[in-house]
Design a protein around this motif. Structure first.
Motif, PDB file in Angstrom:
ATOM      1  N   ARG A  91      -3.937 -24.588 -23.429  1.00  6.74           N
ATOM      2  CA  ARG A  91      -3.933 -24.452 -21.964  1.00  6.74           C
ATOM      3  C   ARG A  91      -3.617 -23.014 -21.583  1.00  6.74           C
ATOM      4  O   ARG A  91      -2.977 -22.287 -22.348  1.00  6.74           O
ATOM      5  N   ILE A  92      -4.082 -22.621 -20.383  1.00  4.84           N
ATOM      6  CA  ILE A  92      -3.702 -21.315 -19.859  1.00  4.84           C
ATOM      7  C   ILE A  92      -2.418 -21.489 -19.067  1.00  4.84           C
ATOM      8  O   ILE A  92      -2.351 -22.316 -18.137  1.00  4.84           O
ATOM      9  N   VAL A  93      -1.400 -20.729 -19.440  1.00  4.34           N
ATOM     10  CA  VAL A  93      -0.110 -20.818 -18.765  1.00  4.34           C
ATOM     11  C   VAL A  93       0.290 -19.436 -18.277  1.00  4.34           C
ATOM     12  O   VAL A  93      -0.197 -18.405 -18.758  1.00  4.34           O
ATOM     13  N   GLN A  94       1.184 -19.430 -17.295  1.00  2.00           N
ATOM     14  CA  GLN A  94       1.683 -18.171 -16.740  1.00  2.00           C
ATOM     15  C   GLN A  94       3.006 -17.814 -17.433  1.00  2.00           C
ATOM     16  O   GLN A  94       3.967 -18.586 -17.396  1.00  2.00           O
ATOM     17  N   LEU A  95       3.052 -16.622 -18.064  1.00  2.00           N
ATOM     18  CA  LEU A  95       4.266 -16.164 -18.718  1.00  2.00           C
ATOM     19  C   LEU A  95       5.171 -15.443 -17.731  1.00  2.00           C
ATOM     20  O   LEU A  95       6.390 -15.578 -17.770  1.00  2.00           O
ATOM     21  N   PHE A 129       0.868  -1.176   0.000  1.00  2.00           N
ATOM     22  CA  PHE A 129       0.000   0.000   0.000  1.00  2.00           C
ATOM     23  C   PHE A 129       0.908   1.231   0.000  1.00  2.00           C
ATOM     24  O   PHE A 129       1.336   1.687   1.063  1.00  2.00           O
ATOM     25  N   PRO A 130       1.207   1.757  -1.168  1.00  2.00           N
ATOM     26  CA  PRO A 130       2.237   2.791  -1.282  1.00  2.00           C
ATOM     27  C   PRO A 130       1.855   4.180  -0.776  1.00  2.00           C
ATOM     28  O   PRO A 130       2.625   5.116  -0.924  1.00  2.00           O
ATOM     29  N   GLY A 131       0.682   4.322  -0.202  1.00  2.00           N
ATOM     30  CA  GLY A 131       0.369   5.625   0.372  1.00  2.00           C
ATOM     31  C   GLY A 131      -0.996   6.161   0.021  1.00  2.00           C
ATOM     32  O   GLY A 131      -1.531   7.007   0.736  1.00  2.00           O
ATOM     33  N   ASN A 132      -1.606   5.670  -1.048  1.00  2.00           N
ATOM     34  CA  ASN A 132      -2.921   6.188  -1.426  1.00  2.00           C
ATOM     35  C   ASN A 132      -4.057   5.241  -1.062  1.00  2.00           C
ATOM     36  O   ASN A 132      -5.218   5.487  -1.407  1.00  2.00           O
ATOM     37  N   GLY A 133      -3.744   4.154  -0.360  1.00  2.00           N
ATOM     38  CA  GLY A 133      -4.765   3.212   0.073  1.00  2.00           C
ATOM     39  C   GLY A 133      -5.062   2.110  -0.912  1.00  2.00           C
ATOM     40  O   GLY A 133      -5.702   1.114  -0.562  1.00  2.00           O
ATOM     41  N   ASP A 134      -4.633   2.268  -2.166  1.00  2.00           N
ATOM     42  CA  ASP A 134      -4.839   1.228  -3.177  1.00  2.00           C
ATOM     43  C   ASP A 134      -3.719   0.194  -3.124  1.00  2.00           C
ATOM     44  O   ASP A 134      -2.542   0.560  -3.083  1.00  2.00           O
ATOM     45  N   ALA A 135      -4.109  -1.070  -3.159  1.00  2.00           N
ATOM     46  CA  ALA A 135      -3.099  -2.129  -3.165  1.00  2.00           C
ATOM     47  C   ALA A 135      -2.312  -2.088  -4.469  1.00  2.00           C
ATOM     48  O   ALA A 135      -2.889  -1.993  -5.551  1.00  2.00           O
ATOM     49  N   GLU A 136      -1.020  -2.142  -4.332  1.00  2.00           N
ATOM     50  CA  GLU A 136      -0.150  -2.216  -5.507  1.00  2.00           C
ATOM     51  C   GLU A 136       0.261  -3.668  -5.676  1.00  2.00           C
ATOM     52  O   GLU A 136       0.908  -4.239  -4.809  1.00  2.00           O
ATOM     53  N   LYS A 137      -0.148  -4.254  -6.803  1.00  2.00           N
ATOM     54  CA  LYS A 137       0.095  -5.678  -7.025  1.00  2.00           C
ATOM     55  C   LYS A 137       0.806  -5.891  -8.357  1.00  2.00           C
ATOM     56  O   LYS A 137       0.558  -5.160  -9.325  1.00  2.00           O
ATOM     57  N   GLN A 138       1.681  -6.875  -8.388  1.00  2.00           N
ATOM     58  CA  GLN A 138       2.300  -7.274  -9.646  1.00  2.00           C
ATOM     59  C   GLN A 138       1.437  -8.376 -10.247  1.00  2.00           C
ATOM     60  O   GLN A 138       1.418  -9.514  -9.774  1.00  2.00           O
ATOM     61  N   LEU A 139       0.708  -8.036 -11.313  1.00  2.00           N
ATOM     62  CA  LEU A 139      -0.241  -8.987 -11.890  1.00  2.00           C
ATOM     63  C   LEU A 139       0.474 -10.080 -12.671  1.00  2.00           C
ATOM     64  O   LEU A 139       1.557  -9.877 -13.226  1.00  2.00           O
ATOM     65  N   SER A 140      -0.167 -11.217 -12.723  1.00  2.00           N
ATOM     66  CA  SER A 140       0.354 -12.339 -13.511  1.00  2.00           C
ATOM     67  C   SER A 140      -0.009 -12.136 -14.984  1.00  2.00           C
ATOM     68  O   SER A 140      -1.146 -11.768 -15.317  1.00  2.00           O
ATOM     69  N   ILE A 141       0.966 -12.377 -15.857  1.00  2.00           N
ATOM     70  CA  ILE A 141       0.714 -12.341 -17.302  1.00  2.00           C
ATOM     71  C   ILE A 141       0.412 -13.764 -17.753  1.00  2.00           C
ATOM     72  O   ILE A 141       1.234 -14.677 -17.603  1.00  2.00           O
ATOM     73  N   LEU A 142      -0.780 -13.977 -18.275  1.00  2.00           N
ATOM     74  CA  LEU A 142      -1.247 -15.308 -18.656  1.00  2.00           C
ATOM     75  C   LEU A 142      -1.447 -15.375 -20.169  1.00  2.00           C
ATOM     76  O   LEU A 142      -1.697 -14.364 -20.829  1.00  2.00           O
ATOM     77  N   SER A 143      -1.375 -16.602 -20.692  1.00  2.00           N
ATOM     78  CA  SER A 143      -1.528 -16.769 -22.140  1.00  2.00           C
ATOM     79  C   SER A 143      -2.096 -18.146 -22.449  1.00  2.00           C
ATOM     80  O   SER A 143      -1.959 -19.091 -21.654  1.00  2.00           O
ATOM     81  N   VAL A 144      -2.743 -18.242 -23.631  1.00  2.24           N
ATOM     82  CA  VAL A 144      -3.220 -19.546 -24.124  1.00  2.24           C
ATOM     83  C   VAL A 144      -2.098 -20.162 -24.949  1.00  2.24           C
ATOM     84  O   VAL A 144      -1.684 -19.601 -25.970  1.00  2.24           O
TER      85      VAL A 144
END
Length: 644
Positions: free
Chosen positions: A639-643, A620-635
């Motif tokens: 199959r769905i795999v994580q890149l 939470f860098p200060g503005n109350g919003d969660a800062e997340k590193q999203l997963s990059i996914l692909s077909v």
């Protein structure tokens, strides 16, 4: 039988006449003793040096009438002078005297306007001070003490000696006490002290009164209002200490500690400091062993009930109730928001006031989230919302959000496409609704800021299944003519911010119109098993983002999935994972972060960096919003795999 002679009868008649005369005299009206306005306690001499000579004879005649006790004649003479619209000092003096006469004649309501005129035109003369005192007495007699308070505050900014103001404020405060208007009495006593009385004994006496009222007469709401009024000035320290004591007596140890910490941080040399330290130690011991409550506000009925109940399962799992090896000092208190903003607001108040919740979790839907967050911030209780609604964390520093946002998805997706895939030219095919338009604009902006270009944008209706017209426009094929043309595909990727079902419908239609070699880009709505139902060749290479990937090899994810399936007999999805992490973060702050009070937890959340959960790292860098590193996914290969 008694017999009277003629002489005797005549004597009786004279006796009766004499008796009647005595009775008449004795029954005659006895003059009422009126207050002596010329020599009594309120007597004030006429300011002769200030009276113009032309008015002296008339005023002297009026004074003579008063000296003779003829108050009615004196009143008429003074009123006759006032009818001539005399100079200011004569006008004030005449009204002062007329007011005194009317008081002596027991006509207080007629007297009040005369004194009020004198006060309104006050110049600093001796008789004007007595006019103020007379007005105070009248207001008490007329049972309108609130006018005294207004009068006292108004005179502070007029030409009135400070010593007189001290007496006036003290009289007003004493009257408020007499009427059991304790909050008002404290305010007036403090106003009096603000005039800096010279009598130290008087100051000490007033302080004793103020502190006794705070200790024995005021309820928490009145104390809070006075605390807001006085800030850090006297008697704010006594108010804070009393609030801490009241919360302690009620069993609200977290609130008590919050007050006592504020007291100790602001008043190092306060007379109650030793008592405060003792209370602080006692509270720390009780809080260490206290079960703390996290309030959950979720739509358990209504249109979003399916989401609310699934998220509640995840929150219950995070609380540790299924883990017999884990001792937790956290309990959950759950309220149904019913997808109703008013209900969500009531739930906040219920959880804070009745359940003593140190933190709140939820709601989901936008309007309810805003209503709940606004109320929670006002009550200084941290709330972790689970909504995509933009701007909710701007309501205040007690408001947080742990959810995947539209902006976060677009930024991660475009960043990967531009910097990892080398795509510079894009198209957007989007639903013509609020969400679709928002995502289109965010995507266009994210591409532009990275030096790329959006070559075409086409909207479609929500219930649409045939996208031929929109695709033809994107590739410059003439719509409506049945002939073979070569499409102009001037983009390398196409963004479709819609459901997995729409992605499956659009993918083969792109191929049919020879839009080949173009990578499809999507949102977290594509991260569902439905995406891969039926033919998947057209989706090969599609890229999308999400906070949660259930096929991840991360220990946190596999452990979570095993526990979830063991508890509920079904697999968890992304929305449940977000709720699980949100609850886990709050519990971590309470159990291991040392956050005993709502303000402690607010501070701990604001400083949180790189919390490792099932949805990855959260800060939470200060503005109350969660800062997340999203997963990059692909077909990939069906199959769905994580890149990444």
């Amino acid at each position: 039988m008694l017999s009277l002679t003629g002489a005797s009868r005549a004597g009786v008649r004279w006796f009766i006449l004499l008796l009647l005369a005595v009775l008449v005299v004795s029954c005659a009206r006895v003059p009422v003793k009126r207050p002596d306005i010329l020599s009594g306690p309120s007597a004030v001499p006429m300011p002769e040096k200030l009276i113009p000579s032309a008015y002296r004879p008339a005023l002297d005649e009026a004074e003579k009438a008063l000296a003779e006790g003829d108050y009615l004649r004196g009143l008429r003479l003074y009123e006759a002078v006032l009818e001539k619209e005399p100079p200011a000092v004569v006008s004030s003096w005449g009204r002062f005297r007329a007011g005194q006469i009317l008081v002596a004649l027991d006509r207080p309501r007629e007297a009040a306007p005369y004194f009020e005129y004198v006060v309104e035109h006050i110049r600093g003369e001796a008789f004007e001070e007595e006019a103020v005192a007379s007005l105070v007495r009248l207001y008490r007699r007329m049972d309108v003490p609130e006018r005294i308070n207004t009068l006292a505050k108004d005179l502070r900014y007029r030409n009135v000696p400070a010593a007189f103001l001290v007496r006036l404020f003290q009289a007003a405060a004493a009257g408020a006490e007499n009427d059991e208007k304790w909050e008002e009495a404290v305010e007036l006593y403090v106003e009096m002290l603000g005039e800096r009385p010279e009598d130290e004994a008087q100051i000490a006496e007033v302080r004793v009164r103020v502190e006794d009222i705070i200790k024995n007469k005021l309820d928490p709401d009145e104390l809070e209002r006075l605390l807001l009024l006085f800030g850090r000035d006297y008697p704010a320290g006594y108010i804070l200490y009393r609030l801490a004591r009241l919360c302690d007596e009620k069993g609200d140890y977290a609130a008590a500690e919050r007050y006592i910490k504020t007291f100790m941080g602001q008043y190092e040399d306060h007379p109650l400091m030793e008592d405060a330290r003792s209370l602080s130690r006692s509270l720390a011991e009780r809080l260490e062993a206290e079960i703390r409550t996290v309030g959950c506000i979720l739509p358990l009925s209504g249109r979003f009930a399916s989401y609310g109940n699934r998220m509640l399962d995840a929150i219950v799992l995070a609380s540790g109730v299924f883990d017999v090896s884990r001792e937790t000092r956290v309990r959950l208190a759950v309220r149904d928001s019913k997808s109703d903003p008013a209900e969500a607001r009531r739930a906040v108040e219920d959880l804070v006031f009745d359940e003593n919740a140190v933190a709140l979790l939820g709601p989901l839907e936008s309007r309810s989230a805003f209503e709940a967050a606004e109320r929670a911030h006002h009550l200084r209780t941290p709330i972790m919302t689970l909504t995509q609604a933009q701007g909710v964390t701007e309501l205040g520093d007690y408001v947080f959000r742990n959810f995947i946002t539209a902006d976060g998805q677009v930024e991660a997706l475009v960043d990967y496409a531009v910097n990892r895939l080398g795509v510079r030219r894009f198209a957007v095919l989007y639903p013509d609704d609020a969400y679709g338009r928002e995502m289109m604009f965010r995507f266009w902006y994210a591409v532009a800021t990275r030096g790329g270009a959006v070559e075409g944008m086409e909207p479609y209706e929500q219930d649409q299944t045939d996208f031929s017209k929109e695709i033809k426009r994107l590739v410059n094929l003439e719509v409506g003519k049945d002939k073979t043309d070569i499409p102009v595909v001037n983009f390398d990727a196409i963004f479709i911010p819609d459901s997995a079902l729409k992605a499956r419908l659009i993918a083969p239609q792109l191929d049919f119109h020879d839009v080949i070699g173009v990578r499809m880009l999507g949102t977290n709505e594509w991260n569902v098993p439905d995406l891969l139902e039926g033919e998947t060749d057209y989706l090969e290479g599609a890229v999308f983002v999400d906070v949660f990937f259930k096929d991840s090899n991360a220990p946190e994810v596999t452990d979570y999935l095993d526990k979830f399936y063991g508890a509920f007999g079904r697999e968890a999805d992304g929305i449940e994972a977000l709720a699980y992490d949100a609850a886990s973060i709050l519990i971590e702050g309470i159990i291991n972060g040392g956050a005993r009070t709502p303000s402690d937890l607010r501070d701990w959340l604001s400083d949180l960096r790189n919390y490792s959960g099932v949805t990855g790292m959260t800060s939470f860098p200060g503005n109350g919003d969660a800062e997340k590193q999203l997963s990059i996914l692909s077909v990939q290969d069906g199959r769905i795999v994580q890149l990444e």
